[in-house]
Design a protein around this motif. Structure first.
Motif, PDB file in Angstrom:
ATOM      1  N   UNK A  93       0.812  -1.218   0.000  1.00 12.32           N
ATOM      2  CA  UNK A  93       0.000   0.000   0.000  1.00 12.32           C
ATOM      3  C   UNK A  93       0.846   1.269   0.000  1.00 12.32           C
ATOM      4  N   UNK A  94       2.116   1.169   0.390  1.00 10.39           N
ATOM      5  CA  UNK A  94       2.975   2.355   0.394  1.00 10.39           C
ATOM      6  C   UNK A  94       3.662   2.578  -0.951  1.00 10.39           C
ATOM      7  N   UNK A 100       5.798  -1.957   5.579  1.00 11.17           N
ATOM      8  CA  UNK A 100       4.531  -1.263   5.453  1.00 11.17           C
ATOM      9  C   UNK A 100       4.516   0.084   6.178  1.00 11.17           C
ATOM     10  N   UNK A 101       5.254   0.197   7.286  1.00 11.56           N
ATOM     11  CA  UNK A 101       5.200   1.459   8.033  1.00 11.56           C
ATOM     12  C   UNK A 101       6.085   2.541   7.416  1.00 11.56           C
ATOM     13  N   UNK A 102       6.888   2.173   6.447  1.00 12.41           N
ATOM     14  CA  UNK A 102       7.708   3.141   5.703  1.00 12.41           C
ATOM     15  C   UNK A 102       6.787   3.857   4.715  1.00 12.41           C
ATOM     16  N   UNK A 103       6.690   5.177   4.783  1.00  6.21           N
ATOM     17  CA  UNK A 103       5.718   5.912   3.995  1.00  6.21           C
ATOM     18  C   UNK A 103       6.372   7.097   3.270  1.00  6.21           C
ATOM     19  N   UNK A 104       5.697   7.550   2.216  1.00  5.43           N
ATOM     20  CA  UNK A 104       6.101   8.782   1.543  1.00  5.43           C
ATOM     21  C   UNK A 104       6.462   8.585   0.091  1.00  5.43           C
ATOM     22  N   UNK A 105       6.575   9.706  -0.616  1.00 11.31           N
ATOM     23  CA  UNK A 105       6.945   9.692  -2.024  1.00 11.31           C
ATOM     24  C   UNK A 105       7.983  10.769  -2.268  1.00 11.31           C
ATOM     25  N   UNK A 106       9.033  10.413  -2.976  1.00 13.66           N
ATOM     26  CA  UNK A 106      10.118  11.344  -3.264  1.00 13.66           C
ATOM     27  C   UNK A 106       9.775  12.185  -4.489  1.00 13.66           C
ATOM     28  N   UNK A 129      14.655  -3.175   8.797  1.00 10.40           N
ATOM     29  CA  UNK A 129      13.707  -2.119   9.183  1.00 10.40           C
ATOM     30  C   UNK A 129      14.407  -1.042   9.998  1.00 10.40           C
ATOM     31  N   UNK A 130      15.259  -1.461  10.908  1.00 11.39           N
ATOM     32  CA  UNK A 130      16.013  -0.491  11.713  1.00 11.39           C
ATOM     33  C   UNK A 130      16.888   0.376  10.825  1.00 11.39           C
ATOM     34  N   UNK A 131      17.557  -0.226   9.856  1.00 11.09           N
ATOM     35  CA  UNK A 131      18.445   0.532   8.975  1.00 11.09           C
ATOM     36  C   UNK A 131      17.661   1.483   8.073  1.00 11.09           C
TER      37      UNK A 131
END
Length: 951
Positions: free
Chosen positions: A529-530, A727-733, A624-626
């Motif tokens: 979804x991201x 999934x918790x990584x969000x946004x668009x460059x 995920x941490x990185x």
């Protein structure tokens, strides 16, 4: 030429390998072809062993067969137990020289045909020489096996009559070019041969370089190398290993037919192994065309497979094997050194334990200071001792590395050949696992005390020219000078030739059956979804998972004033996070046997992840941490920035780097495409940690990213793990906005970059060209170039390397991405042949552009490319690359069939039209990097405008 490194066979936890040593079957000679006996049957082994059968021919040839039907290909390796250590003093370089001669045609195979036949069969091939063995190998579609056996047997049994004086002279020049390119014209290139002279006793077989001393080769004549062949290239000194989609019952009759009649060679006895010890520290030094000084400290230790080898390997990891090592802490982390590492290099007769460091210029340290830090680090180890983590991380790393090593047939065949050649036992899985798992803390301390503490070493100082004050200590060792006389007087009548007698015509090349059907990787596709598009495939050959994440960012998203920032961001993301220090993260990954590596390309930031599938959840937690919590702290930034700056300055000593820099700048001007992706001294030095943090926050976003997954588990099993991590990584460059610049180079002009006293010149000839596509003009232009400069048997390489002896290799091709592209012809050539090489390049390009392709060349190209599919998708990494194309270019997997149809149907007229369109040399510019003072008048005499070019 490739030096020997210990190959650890597939490693797993000792508790999982109880079944590896299955009982041997009783040899059944009645079922075998006459002249072949079964030595051992390990075909029913379980676990992570390499199943195989071992046979012996009457002439002494050892044959190993590994049956693996996972891909329709076969890998054939012929290893001769002869390397530079079998040479005589004064006749160095013969083993490597004969590796070259073995590709020059044999009695029933025409000159230059070996490479051509394998290329046309859709395969790849090479040969390598090291101190202890020479090997020749091919990977081909399985229907081409008989052809490979015919080729290998012909040069084993029918070579000498085809070794002519002309071939000898040309290959002698080729070897000189190889030395020039790989040794004399490379920073620190002569280091190892100087160390070897001091480490080993005078005239010890390891005291001269594998490539040889050029004076020895200059004294030799063609009969000397023939004598070397007759002494060492008998079947009784060789191991033939065949692995792939084959059955031993089908292979053995062919082996007997082609190899069985070859006469046995002279007896070969094992070379003596002895533990070496120096009576004093030997200090040696040399000035070199380098940016940074280097200290190289080497202790003699044991030999390959000695009972103490494993403990010494673990000791080397503790002292300098990563971010948790003592040398990293004491030299690199505090920026006393740009680089420091420790290795334990093992060869058949001797091993060496090496500690090296390159001091940071800002530290003000000379090599004497670095020596003291190294010696203090050894004392610190005595006080620190060995921890549980020291042992566990090494064993985990070995397990993972060696399981990943089983992913290709070539990897398995190479391991079987290595172990049989040196230890007489092809599959040493259980023994190798046992010896590392058995190492205790006390063992590591014992080998330190026995081989390092208080022992003497060779200490080599390499310093920039004119900076001898930086050496660790004045030289106290000088190698013995020997006079081996003038030109050789070996005569043909001194040779005792052997000749096979057959009952079939070897002059007839075996015909291959129909190409095996190649199944494209079955893939699955989904989107998060991201905005991350996922393409996956399942492969069950090894219990591993590999991931490639491509994030739309990179050099093309930069501005010229901050070029290199994406590369720096990637480097910092390989360092500490908000919750883990660099050392803690490295240890956590090492204990899992996993790796996570960030990198930067023109259009993408990349993340490569490899993990044993059993450790995938823990590895993804660290990923995920990185991804979400990079620290970008000042200490990490400062260290990485300084390492990058020093690396750039060091690269400027490399002629190939200078040529690429100049060529890129001329093709694209003062545009982001005209810069090296690492940046420049000016741009990198101005970057700040805040700049990197801002770039990360703006550009490091998931939308539009592509994730390629190859795992042994199903989509249903792996997809939830990926979703949980990402999934918790969000946004668009921001979208890519890059305009294609115009070239600044002038056609018909030579741009001369000065590299004083360079023994070789780097040449680049080219122009701006078309952008990348998958099935359009770019792909078709690549087909057109294939016979001109796209393979070993291309017109350009055969001319400059095989006929003239000007270079070690010359090639041409189209390079592009979706934004821009260039056509380039290039080579590193002998300095005294620079002008002549340039003329030959242009002659070949012009002739092809004007006259086009021949019917034979067109057929060769079609066969070579369309039959290579079996090799394209074998390993998980190969699948990652193949699948990445599909996602990036939004392709159906059937694009392969479309390309095959293009290859099969492209006409001679279309090829010739493409040549006329793209290969007008009058539109091309030329870059030459070399000794400008000598080259300028020669190049001007060719009629070109010559301009000095400053980078």
């Amino acid at each position: 030429m490739r030096k020997l490194h210990k190959i650890a066979i597939a490693v797993a936890l000792a508790t999982s390998l109880a079944a590896c040593n299955s009982p041997q079957s009783t040899p059944n000679a009645a079922a075998l072809p006459a002249g072949i006996s079964l030595v051992a049957d390990q075909s029913q082994t379980t676990g992570l062993a390499i199943p195989h059968k071992k046979y012996k021919l009457a002439n002494g040839l050892t044959v190993i067969v590994h049956e693996d039907s996972s891909d329709p290909l076969v890998h054939v390796d012929v290893t001769y137990h002869v390397g530079s250590a079998r040479e005589e003093a004064g006749k160095s370089g013969f083993a490597h020289f004969f590796e070259h001669m073995m590709f020059q045609g044999s009695e029933n195979v025409d000159d230059e045909e070996h490479f051509k036949i394998i290329t046309e069969a859709g395969g790849n091939m090479n040969g390598t020489t090291n101190s202890d063995r020479t090997n020749y190998f091919q990977t081909v579609p399985v229907n081409q096996l008989e052809k490979v056996l015919w080729l290998e047997s012909d040069r084993m049994g029918f070579l000498l009559d085809a070794v002519t004086e002309k071939k000898f002279e040309v290959q002698r020049e080729t070897v000189k070019n190889e030395r020039g390119q790989r040794v004399d014209n490379q920073p620190y290139g002569r280091l190892y041969e100087r160390v070897s002279q001091a480490l080993y006793p005078d005239l010890h077989p390891y005291s001269w370089p594998v490539i040889g001393w050029m004076d020895d080769l200059n004294r030799a004549n063609v009969n000397d190398v023939k004598a070397f062949f007759l002494r060492w290239y008998g079947p009784n000194n060789a191991t033939l290993t065949i692995g792939g989609a084959v059955k031993a019952d089908d292979v053995l009759p062919l082996v007997q037919q082609y190899f069985g009649s070859i006469p046995v060679g002279p007896e070969v006895t094992p070379a003596p192994k002895e533990l070496l010890m120096l009576s004093e520290d030997r200090y040696i030094s040399m000035e070199d065309n380098v940016h940074l000084p280097l200290l190289y400290v080497t202790y003699p230790t044991v030999y390959a497979w000695h009972q103490d080898e494993a403990a010494l390997d673990i000791l080397s990891e503790i002292l300098g094997g990563g971010n948790n090592s003592l040398l990293y802490k004491n030299l690199v982390k505090n920026q006393t050194a740009v680089q420091a590492q420790v290795s334990h290099r093992c060869m058949e007769l001797s091993c060496s334990f090496t500690l090296l460091a390159l001091p940071h210029p800002a530290s003000g340290k000379n090599l004497a200071d670095i020596e003291k830090v190294i010696r203090d680090s050894l004392l610190e180890f005595e006080q620190r001792g060995v921890t549980d983590d020291d042992l566990n991380k090494v064993k985990a790393k070995m397990e993972a590395a060696n399981i990943f090593g089983l992913q290709s047939v070539q990897g398995k065949v190479s391991q079987l050949a290595y172990s049989e050649t040196f230890f007489g036992q092809p599959d040493q899985v259980a023994d190798d696992i046992a010896r590392y798992n058995a190492v205790t803390k006390a063992d590591v301390l014992r080998v330190y005390n026995q081989y390092i503490k208080g022992k003497h070493a060779v200490l080599m100082s390499v310093v920039p020219k004119g900076q001898t004050a930086m050496i660790a200590r004045a030289d106290n060792f000088k190698p013995v000078a020997h006079d081996f006389g003038g030109p050789s007087t070996t005569k043909a009548e001194d040779l005792q030739a052997r000749r096979a007698v057959d009952n079939f015509d070897r002059n007839v090349q075996p015909k291959a059956s129909v190409n095996p059907a190649v199944e494209l990787p079955a893939t699955w596709r989904t989107d998060l979804s991201n905005g991350i598009a996922i393409l996956g495939a399942q492969t069950t050959e090894t219990p591993t998972t590999s991931l490639l994440l491509k994030i739309p960012s990179g050099q093309y998203y930069e501005t010229p004033d901050k070029v290199g920032i994406s590369s720096m961001v990637a480097s910092l993301m390989n360092e500490s996070t908000k919750n883990y220090s660099t050392e803690q993260m490295s240890l956590a990954l090492e204990k899992l046997g996993s790796s996570i590596s960030f990198g930067a390309e023109a259009e993408y930031l990349t993340v490569f992840v490899s993990s044993l599938t059993k450790n995938l959840p823990a590895t993804l937690a660290l990923l995920e941490e990185k991804l979400l919590n990079p620290a970008f702290n000042a200490q990490d930034f400062n260290r990485v920035q300084q390492q990058t700056l020093q690396g750039l300055q060091n690269s400027e000593k490399n002629a190939g780097f200078l040529a690429q820099q100049a060529y890129r700048k001329l093709m694209y001007g003062n545009h982001i495409m005209g810069y090296n992706g690492q940046g420049t001294l000016a741009t990198v030095s101005k970057l700040t940690a805040a700049d990197l943090q801002a770039y990360y926050q703006q550009n490091f976003k998931p939308a539009g990213s592509q994730l390629i997954v190859v795992s042994d588990i199903t989509q249903a099993a792996v997809q939830p793990l990926l979703s949980k991590t990402l999934q918790q990584w969000q946004g668009q460059a921001p979208a890519l906005k890059v305009a294609t610049p115009t070239a600044v180079a002038k056609a018909g002009t030579i741009y001369l970059v000065d590299k004083p006293d360079a023994p070789q010149s780097e040449i680049r000839i080219g122009k701006r060209s078309i952008t990348e596509d998958i099935t359009g003009e770019f792909y078709r232009a690549g087909l057109m170039n294939f016979v001109l400069g796209g393979n070993f048997n291309s017109r350009i390489n055969l001319n400059l390397r095989e006929e003239k002896g000007y270079t070690y290799g010359a090639f041409s091709g189209f390079g592009a991405d979706k934004v821009a592209g260039v056509y380039t012809a290039q080579a590193a050539v002998r300095a005294d042949a620079t002008a002549a090489s340039l003329q030959e390049f242009l002659k070949e390009i012009d002739r092809y552009q004007q006259q086009g392709i021949t019917d034979d060349e067109l057929n060769f190209m079609r066969q070579a490319i369309n039959q290579a599919d079996a090799l394209e998708y074998e390993t998980p990494n190969a699948k990652l690359g193949f699948m990445a194309q599909i996602l990036e270019h939004k392709l159906s997997p059937d694009f392969v069939k479309e390309r095959n149809q293009i290859v099969a149907s492209i006409s001679k007229e279309e090829i010739n039209a493409l040549a006329k369109k793209h290969l007008n040399s009058k539109d091309m510019s030329i870059v030459v990097v070399g000794d400008a003072k000598k080259l300028r008048p020669e190049l001007q005499a060719l009629g070109f405008a010559v301009e000095d070019y400053q980078l």
